[in-house]
Design an enzyme around this catalytic site. Structure first.
Site, PDB file in Angstrom:
ATOM      1  N   ALA A  80       1.010  -1.105   0.060  1.00  0.00           N
ATOM      2  CA  ALA A  80      -0.289  -0.192  -0.171  1.00  0.00           C
ATOM      3  C   ALA A  80       0.356   1.518   0.421  1.00  0.00           C
ATOM      4  CB  ALA A  80      -0.427  -0.222   1.534  1.00  0.00           C
ATOM      5  N   GLU A  82       1.019   5.395  -2.157  1.00  0.00           N
ATOM      6  CA  GLU A  82       0.835   6.677  -3.679  1.00  0.00           C
ATOM      7  C   GLU A  82       1.561   6.143  -3.869  1.00  0.00           C
ATOM      8  OE1 GLU A  82      -1.352   8.182  -4.488  1.00  0.00           O
ATOM      9  OE2 GLU A  82      -2.614   7.818  -2.451  1.00  0.00           O
ATOM     10  N   THR A 140      10.964   0.540  -3.458  1.00  0.00           N
ATOM     11  CA  THR A 140      11.343   0.946  -5.055  1.00  0.00           C
ATOM     12  C   THR A 140      13.285   2.041  -5.173  1.00  0.00           C
ATOM     13  OG1 THR A 140      11.470   2.992  -6.066  1.00  0.00           O
ATOM     14  CG2 THR A 140      11.158   3.513  -4.570  1.00  0.00           C
ATOM     15  N   ASP A 141      13.350   1.349  -6.158  1.00  0.00           N
ATOM     16  CA  ASP A 141      14.816   2.000  -6.414  1.00  0.00           C
ATOM     17  C   ASP A 141      14.844   3.397  -6.347  1.00  0.00           C
ATOM     18  OD1 ASP A 141      13.354   2.865  -8.875  1.00  0.00           O
ATOM     19  OD2 ASP A 141      15.178   1.282  -9.855  1.00  0.00           O
ATOM     20  N   GLU A 142      14.557   4.273  -6.841  1.00  0.00           N
ATOM     21  CA  GLU A 142      13.762   5.400  -6.400  1.00  0.00           C
ATOM     22  C   GLU A 142      14.233   5.632  -5.015  1.00  0.00           C
ATOM     23  OE1 GLU A 142      11.155   7.523  -8.007  1.00  0.00           O
ATOM     24  OE2 GLU A 142      10.379   5.824  -9.598  1.00  0.00           O
ATOM     25  N   TYR A 166       8.058  11.817  -3.251  1.00  0.00           N
ATOM     26  CA  TYR A 166       7.328   9.763  -3.706  1.00  0.00           C
ATOM     27  C   TYR A 166       8.331   9.550  -2.930  1.00  0.00           C
ATOM     28  CZ  TYR A 166       7.753   5.373  -5.132  1.00  0.00           C
ATOM     29  OH  TYR A 166       7.374   4.068  -5.856  1.00  0.00           O
ATOM     30  N   LYS A 170       9.100   7.492   0.068  1.00  0.00           N
ATOM     31  CA  LYS A 170       9.692   5.473  -0.126  1.00  0.00           C
ATOM     32  C   LYS A 170      10.556   5.434   1.340  1.00  0.00           C
ATOM     33  CE  LYS A 170       7.302   2.903  -1.318  1.00  0.00           C
ATOM     34  NZ  LYS A 170       6.428   1.961  -0.744  1.00  0.00           N
ATOM     35  N   ASN A 196       8.220  -1.161 -12.317  1.00  0.00           N
ATOM     36  CA  ASN A 196       7.845  -2.546 -13.022  1.00  0.00           C
ATOM     37  C   ASN A 196       7.026  -2.106 -14.332  1.00  0.00           C
ATOM     38  OD1 ASN A 196       6.448  -4.319 -10.491  1.00  0.00           O
ATOM     39  ND2 ASN A 196       8.655  -3.431 -10.304  1.00  0.00           N
ATOM     40  N   TYR A 223       8.529  13.582 -22.270  1.00  0.00           N
ATOM     41  CA  TYR A 223       9.011  14.490 -20.977  1.00  0.00           C
ATOM     42  C   TYR A 223      10.314  15.034 -21.104  1.00  0.00           C
ATOM     43  CZ  TYR A 223       5.415  13.401 -17.484  1.00  0.00           C
ATOM     44  OH  TYR A 223       4.105  13.087 -16.721  1.00  0.00           O
ATOM     45  N   PRO A 299       9.272  18.017 -12.881  1.00  0.00           N
ATOM     46  CA  PRO A 299      10.634  18.758 -12.415  1.00  0.00           C
ATOM     47  C   PRO A 299      11.660  17.967 -11.570  1.00  0.00           C
ATOM     48  CG  PRO A 299       8.638  20.199 -12.266  1.00  0.00           C
ATOM     49  CD  PRO A 299       8.727  19.168 -13.031  1.00  0.00           C
TER      50      PRO A 299
HETATM   51  P1  NAD Z   1      -0.292   1.297  -7.334  1.00  0.00           P
HETATM   52  O1  NAD Z   1      -0.842   2.849  -6.975  1.00  0.00           O
HETATM   53  O2  NAD Z   1      -0.901   0.673  -8.857  1.00  0.00           O
HETATM   54  O3  NAD Z   1      -1.677   0.786  -6.160  1.00  0.00           O
HETATM   55  C1  NAD Z   1      -1.419   1.408  -5.167  1.00  0.00           C
HETATM   56  C2  NAD Z   1      -2.415   0.744  -3.896  1.00  0.00           C
HETATM   57  O4  NAD Z   1      -2.700   0.909  -2.386  1.00  0.00           O
HETATM   58  C3  NAD Z   1      -3.823   0.741  -4.171  1.00  0.00           C
HETATM   59  O5  NAD Z   1      -4.591  -0.113  -4.350  1.00  0.00           O
HETATM   60  C4  NAD Z   1      -3.984   1.394  -3.364  1.00  0.00           C
HETATM   61  O6  NAD Z   1      -6.055   1.659  -2.915  1.00  0.00           O
HETATM   62  C5  NAD Z   1      -3.802   1.271  -2.186  1.00  0.00           C
HETATM   63  N1  NAD Z   1      -3.430   2.603  -0.694  1.00  0.00           N
HETATM   64  C6  NAD Z   1      -2.709   3.735  -1.054  1.00  0.00           C
HETATM   65  N2  NAD Z   1      -3.267   3.727   0.164  1.00  0.00           N
HETATM   66  C7  NAD Z   1      -3.250   3.667   1.107  1.00  0.00           C
HETATM   67  C8  NAD Z   1      -4.190   3.623   2.254  1.00  0.00           C
HETATM   68  N3  NAD Z   1      -3.078   4.630   2.434  1.00  0.00           N
HETATM   69  N4  NAD Z   1      -4.084   2.228   2.856  1.00  0.00           N
HETATM   70  C9  NAD Z   1      -4.793   1.153   2.154  1.00  0.00           C
HETATM   71  N5  NAD Z   1      -4.653   1.187   0.936  1.00  0.00           N
HETATM   72  C10 NAD Z   1      -3.892   2.342   0.259  1.00  0.00           C
HETATM   73  O7  NAD Z   1       1.202   1.145  -6.499  1.00  0.00           O
HETATM   74  P2  NAD Z   1       1.647  -0.167  -7.613  1.00  0.00           P
HETATM   75  O8  NAD Z   1       2.893   0.668  -8.813  1.00  0.00           O
HETATM   76  O9  NAD Z   1       1.496  -1.494  -7.990  1.00  0.00           O
HETATM   77  O10 NAD Z   1       2.969   0.013  -6.370  1.00  0.00           O
HETATM   78  C11 NAD Z   1       2.551  -0.560  -5.078  1.00  0.00           C
HETATM   79  C12 NAD Z   1       4.063  -1.005  -4.096  1.00  0.00           C
HETATM   80  O11 NAD Z   1       5.333  -1.492  -5.098  1.00  0.00           O
HETATM   81  C13 NAD Z   1       4.347   0.932  -3.498  1.00  0.00           C
HETATM   82  O12 NAD Z   1       4.398   0.421  -2.538  1.00  0.00           O
HETATM   83  C14 NAD Z   1       5.624   0.801  -4.380  1.00  0.00           C
HETATM   84  O13 NAD Z   1       5.956   2.341  -3.829  1.00  0.00           O
HETATM   85  C15 NAD Z   1       5.892   0.320  -5.124  1.00  0.00           C
HETATM   86  N6  NAD Z   1       7.223   0.122  -5.592  1.00  0.00           N
HETATM   87  C16 NAD Z   1       6.254   0.062  -7.452  1.00  0.00           C
HETATM   88  C17 NAD Z   1       7.190   0.022  -8.159  1.00  0.00           C
HETATM   89  C18 NAD Z   1       6.123   0.543  -9.941  1.00  0.00           C
HETATM   90  O14 NAD Z   1       7.396   0.284 -10.770  1.00  0.00           O
HETATM   91  N7  NAD Z   1       5.089   0.170 -10.141  1.00  0.00           N
HETATM   92  C19 NAD Z   1       8.574  -0.676  -8.422  1.00  0.00           C
HETATM   93  C20 NAD Z   1       9.012  -0.519  -7.444  1.00  0.00           C
HETATM   94  C21 NAD Z   1       8.385  -0.271  -6.162  1.00  0.00           C
HETATM   95  O1  DAU Z   2      11.385   2.804 -10.160  1.00  0.00           O
HETATM   96  C1  DAU Z   2      10.739   2.502 -10.048  1.00  0.00           C
HETATM   97  C2  DAU Z   2       9.494   3.374  -9.463  1.00  0.00           C
HETATM   98  O2  DAU Z   2       8.243   3.441 -11.244  1.00  0.00           O
HETATM   99  C3  DAU Z   2       8.558   3.278  -8.970  1.00  0.00           C
HETATM  100  O3  DAU Z   2       8.721   3.893  -7.645  1.00  0.00           O
HETATM  101  C4  DAU Z   2       6.835   4.005  -9.353  1.00  0.00           C
HETATM  102  O4  DAU Z   2       5.921   4.300  -7.607  1.00  0.00           O
HETATM  103  C5  DAU Z   2       6.851   4.332 -10.370  1.00  0.00           C
HETATM  104  O5  DAU Z   2       5.359   5.390 -10.311  1.00  0.00           O
HETATM  105  C6  DAU Z   2       7.954   4.151 -11.021  1.00  0.00           C
HETATM  106  O6  DAU Z   2       8.355   5.692 -11.181  1.00  0.00           O
HETATM  107  P1  DAU Z   2       9.003   6.242 -12.170  1.00  0.00           P
HETATM  108  O7  DAU Z   2       8.059   7.572 -12.139  1.00  0.00           O
HETATM  109  O8  DAU Z   2      10.311   6.152 -13.166  1.00  0.00           O
HETATM  110  O9  DAU Z   2       7.395   6.094 -13.513  1.00  0.00           O
HETATM  111  P2  DAU Z   2       6.409   6.693 -14.441  1.00  0.00           P
HETATM  112  O10 DAU Z   2       5.601   5.493 -15.278  1.00  0.00           O
HETATM  113  O11 DAU Z   2       5.940   7.724 -14.018  1.00  0.00           O
HETATM  114  O12 DAU Z   2       7.589   7.094 -15.274  1.00  0.00           O
HETATM  115  C7  DAU Z   2       8.571   6.745 -16.315  1.00  0.00           C
HETATM  116  C8  DAU Z   2       9.594   7.505 -16.659  1.00  0.00           C
HETATM  117  O13 DAU Z   2       9.018   8.381 -18.062  1.00  0.00           O
HETATM  118  C9  DAU Z   2       9.925   8.633 -16.333  1.00  0.00           C
HETATM  119  O14 DAU Z   2      11.446   9.059 -16.653  1.00  0.00           O
HETATM  120  C10 DAU Z   2       9.458   9.572 -16.950  1.00  0.00           C
HETATM  121  C11 DAU Z   2       8.473   9.361 -18.082  1.00  0.00           C
HETATM  122  N1  DAU Z   2       7.150  10.245 -18.720  1.00  0.00           N
HETATM  123  C12 DAU Z   2       6.316   9.674 -17.955  1.00  0.00           C
HETATM  124  C13 DAU Z   2       5.103  10.048 -18.089  1.00  0.00           C
HETATM  125  C14 DAU Z   2       4.013   9.105 -17.138  1.00  0.00           C
HETATM  126  C15 DAU Z   2       7.773  10.728 -19.465  1.00  0.00           C
HETATM  127  O15 DAU Z   2       8.119  10.999 -20.274  1.00  0.00           O
HETATM  128  N2  DAU Z   2       6.021  11.256 -20.388  1.00  0.00           N
HETATM  129  C16 DAU Z   2       4.489  10.715 -19.739  1.00  0.00           C
HETATM  130  O16 DAU Z   2       4.216  10.875 -19.688  1.00  0.00           O
END
Ligand code: NAD
Ligand code: DAU
Length: 359
Positions: A80, A82, A140-142, A166, A170, A196, A223, A299
């Site tokens: 869970a 944002e 996350t790696d961020e 963000y 984390k 992912n 971007y 930004p």
């Molecule tokens: P997502 O935004 O798709 O899903 C997040 C989920 O958490 C949603 O279902 C939302 O309803 C729920 N949530 C939000 N606030 C909550 C709260 N206060 N209590 C209970 N539930 C809540 O995110 P995701 O991409 O599935 O990421 C899941 C986890 O993995 C996150 O912790 C994120 O930081 C981490 N992560 C994501 C990525 C990626 O590339 N997406 C990579 C590495 C780590």
């Molecule tokens: O690295 C792991 C992270 O990857 C997770 O922790 C985050 O939850 C997940 O959202 C993701 O973050 P990013 O910022 O890397 O993902 P996003 O898909 O938003 O953007 C990927 C790259 O693409 C980033 O360099 C920004 C760029 N981008 C993104 C969007 C949405 C664009 O150029 N145009 C776009 O419209």
């Protein structure tokens, strides 16, 4: 029994679906059902007694404590959060609330539960014990910040240097998890994963946004110069890594998870366009890449992420099953095959369903 938080989101839902496809161990799924939580993703589990979805906040100590006491899970897997960097720039408040305060409250609820578990299970049964319990925090790696072109990939000992609201939130949650282990002995594990992609990814993130916009004839917003680099991992490989760490990870340890797939954003967008040209050509015969539009940069945009996943590979024998080529093809095909899921998340129609179901 395990408790999963955020299991209606992108990675959490993939994790729950995979878990129940591979095991009969039940899952309690606690999700606040924010804009990113879509129970439709879990529709195939409707009526399945192994899965219970509870709408609620990880920060609600009374609710979480009650769930823990009632269901007695042997592990909590915390997805869970944002998760979207752009949203965190426009409105960081929710990120502080859920990712930091929420994780703190969750840790406190879990600590209260764990402290009262029996030390050992004398009858040899499967009930949770203090020793066997695990809290796995998905991060996350961020949190490691940004790399220059030739810097080595992030390892588990890289400096924590988050740059966005963000990633800072984390990183804060990772520190809390670490501290709850060192101070209270809570048996924790942390995973830090790269970007992912795959089914059920909310179309605000790069790959699903590009697919969905391309099909709708809209601009594909890249971007800045599009040369930012991310390491990409197919979501089901992230799920298998989490299962492996839960099974055999050493307590208190951090495991990086990544796909050894560094790609510039513009190359990702070109790959998506080329796959769509092949699988769903434009009616006018022109290439989808004509829709690419360079827009103002994010930004504080991190230039490069790269993950060194050797610890996880060497210690726990984990390996990703998909290459980027196989994973991205499956992903594009999934979006072509699931227009209803996309239409519902785009129109917000699933929110009405959630409100009726969980009012
Ligand atoms: P997502 O935004 O798709 O899903 C997040 C989920 O958490 C949603 O279902 C939302 O309803 C729920 N949530 C939000 N606030 C909550 C709260 N206060 N209590 C209970 N539930 C809540 O995110 P995701 O991409 O599935 O990421 C899941 C986890 O993995 C996150 O912790 C994120 O930081 C981490 N992560 C994501 C990525 C990626 O590339 N997406 C990579 C590495 C780590
Ligand atoms: O690295 C792991 C992270 O990857 C997770 O922790 C985050 O939850 C997940 O959202 C993701 O973050 P990013 O910022 O890397 O993902 P996003 O898909 O938003 O953007 C990927 C790259 O693409 C980033 O360099 C920004 C760029 N981008 C993104 C969007 C949405 C664009 O150029 N145009 C776009 O419209």
């Amino acid at each position: 029994m395990i408790l999963v938080t955020g299991g209606a989101g992108f990675i959490g839902a993939n994790f729950v679906l995979d878990w129940l496809a591979q095991s009969d161990e039940p899952v309690i799924n606690l999700d606040k059902l924010t804009y990113a939580g879509n129970p439709e993703t879990l529709q195939s589990l409707q009526g399945d007694t192994r899965h219970t979805l509870v709408q609620g906040d990880i920060g609600d100590v009374a609710l979480v404590s009650q769930l823990l006491a009632r269901y007695q899970p042997r592990a909590v897997v915390n997805f869970a959060a944002e998760s979207h960097v752009d949203r965190s720039i426009h409105g960081p408040g929710e990120f502080i609330q859920t990712n930091i305060v929420g994780t703190f409250n969750l840790l406190e609820s879990v600590r209260g539960y764990w402290q009262n578990l029996p030390q050992e299970n004398r009858d040899g049964g499967v009930a949770p014990t203090k020793n066997r319990f695990r809290f796995l925090h998905v991060s996350t790696d961020e949190v490691y910040g940004s790399l220059k072109k030739d810097d080595p990939a992030f390892t588990e000992t890289s400096h924590i240097e988050p740059n966005s609201p963000y990633s800072a939130s984390k990183a804060a949650s990772d520190h809390l998890v670490r501290a709850w282990h060192h101070t209270y002995g809570l048996p924790v594990l942390t995973t830090n994963c790269s970007n992912n992609y795959g089914p059920y990814h909310f179309p605000e993130k790069l790959i699903p946004l590009m697919i969905v916009n391309a099909l709708a004839g809209k601009a594909l917003p890249v971007y800045g110069d599009g040369q930012q680099i991310r390491d990409w991992l197919y979501v089901k490989d992230h799920c298998s890594a989490i299962r492996r760490v839960l099974e055999a990870g050493r307590l208190g340890e951090v495991y990086n998870v990544g796909g050894w797939n560094e790609k510039a954003n513009i190359d990702i967008v070109h790959t998506v366009c080329a796959l769509l040209d092949e699988l769903r050509p434009r009616a006018d015969g022109k290439p989808y890449k004509d829709q690419i539009t360079y827009v103002t940069d994010r930004p504080g945009h991190d230039r490069r992420y790269a993950i060194d996943a050797r610890k996880l590979e060497a210690e726990l024998g984990w390996k990703p099953a998909e290459t980027f080529e196989s994973g991205i093809r499956k992903t594009v095909q999934w979006y072509l095959d699931n227009p209803d899921w996309v239409a519902h998340v785009q129109s917000g129609a699933y929110r009405e369903w959630v409100q009726k179901q969980y009012a």
